[in-house]
Write a protein that holds these residues in place. Structure first.
Motif, short mmCIF file in Angstrom:
data_model
loop_
_atom_site.label_atom_id
_atom_site.label_comp_id
_atom_site.label_asym_id
_atom_site.label_seq_id
_atom_site.Cartn_x
_atom_site.Cartn_y
_atom_site.Cartn_z
N ARG A 218 -18.08 3.65 -76.84
CA ARG A 218 -16.94 3.17 -76.06
C ARG A 218 -17.38 2.73 -74.67
O ARG A 218 -16.91 1.71 -74.14
N LYS A 219 -18.28 3.51 -74.11
CA LYS A 219 -18.79 3.18 -72.77
C LYS A 219 -19.50 1.83 -72.77
O LYS A 219 -19.32 1.01 -71.87
N ARG A 220 -20.33 1.61 -73.78
CA ARG A 220 -21.05 0.35 -73.89
C ARG A 220 -20.09 -0.82 -74.12
O ARG A 220 -20.26 -1.91 -73.55
N SER A 221 -19.10 -0.60 -74.97
CA SER A 221 -18.12 -1.66 -75.26
C SER A 221 -17.34 -2.02 -74.01
O SER A 221 -17.08 -3.21 -73.73
N LEU B 250 -9.65 -0.19 -75.76
CA LEU B 250 -10.65 0.86 -75.63
C LEU B 250 -10.17 1.99 -74.72
O LEU B 250 -10.43 3.17 -74.97
N THR B 251 -9.46 1.61 -73.66
CA THR B 251 -8.97 2.61 -72.71
C THR B 251 -7.90 3.51 -73.33
O THR B 251 -7.81 4.70 -73.00
N ASN B 252 -7.12 2.94 -74.22
CA ASN B 252 -6.00 3.68 -74.82
C ASN B 252 -6.36 4.42 -76.11
O ASN B 252 -5.50 5.03 -76.73
N LEU B 253 -7.63 4.35 -76.50
CA LEU B 253 -8.04 5.09 -77.69
C LEU B 253 -7.98 6.60 -77.43
O LEU B 253 -8.21 7.05 -76.30
N PRO B 254 -7.68 7.38 -78.45
CA PRO B 254 -7.65 8.84 -78.27
C PRO B 254 -9.01 9.37 -77.80
O PRO B 254 -10.06 8.83 -78.16
N ALA B 255 -8.97 10.41 -76.99
CA ALA B 255 -10.21 10.99 -76.48
C ALA B 255 -11.03 11.56 -77.64
O ALA B 255 -10.49 12.00 -78.66
#
Length: 208
Positions: free
Chosen positions: A164-167, A149-154
């Motif tokens: 993403r925040k919830r995940s 999740l951290t490395n996903l494109p903005a």
């Protein structure tokens, strides 16, 4: 619920190994599928037993072998009858000499009782080891999820950002829970290792 099912299985395995024949068959049939509602520490004259008692269908079930051993009583299974004899009742009032054969049989029974208790405790330990493995596997999985999740494109999409925040929050919460479980499970395994070591020392001493 699944944990209690494993635990109950361990209790039943211990009961079967701790005795011979079919004396516990009816009890096992009546307990299969029942829910374990609780677990209690059993103390005899202030000393805590290695095995715990469980509550099934509103009734407490205590480890008979461990209780009889702690009281210095002999236990024997004959068909569907469990015979328990205290040291005082096992001896005749006029008996003054030790019977070598009887003494050898008593030592054999004592040894078998300890071996059965070790087997029973190992089944408890196995349950917590499986639980520990599950928690550790989940921890690895959630850490990997956070990395993904951290490395996903903005993204500028508000919905995507919120998801993403919830995940991330969910994964972090699971990691914290897994960490607590791992600490708890390792503690329980250490307790059972200590009990097993103590019983194995008793077994070794009795065989000398």
């Amino acid at each position: 619920m699944k944990k209690w099912a494993y635990l109950l299985g361990g209790v039943l395995i211990g009961a079967v190994v701790a005795t011979t024949g079919n004396a516990f068959a009816d009890t096992i049939k009546s307990l299969v599928g029942q829910t374990v509602a609780g677990e209690y520490t059993v103390k005899v004259n202030g000393s805590e037993l290695a095995e715990n008692a469980i509550v099934v269908d509103g009734k407490a079930h205590v480890p008979l072998r461990a209780v009889s051993d702690s009281l210095g009583a002999g236990i024997k299974v004959d068909g569907k009858t469990i015979q328990i004899e205290t040291q005082s009742s096992a001896k005749s009032p006029v008996e003054t000499k030790k019977n070598p054969q009887q003494e050898s049989e008593n030592n054999q029974v004592y040894t078998q009782n300890i071996e059965a208790r070790i087997t029973s405790i190992k089944s408890y330990k196995s349950f917590w080891e499986n639980s520990l493995k599950g928690a550790e596997d989940s921890l690895v999985k959630q850490n990997k999820r956070i990395d993904e999740l951290t490395n996903l494109p903005a993204s500028n999409d508000p919905i995507t950002q919120e998801n993403r925040k919830r995940s991330l929050a969910s994964a972090q919460e699971t990691i914290e829970e897994n960490s607590k479980q791992i600490t708890e499970y390792k503690g329980k395994i250490a307790e059972y290792d200590e009990k097993i070591a103590k019983l194995e020392a008793e077994l070794e001493a009795s065989n000398k």
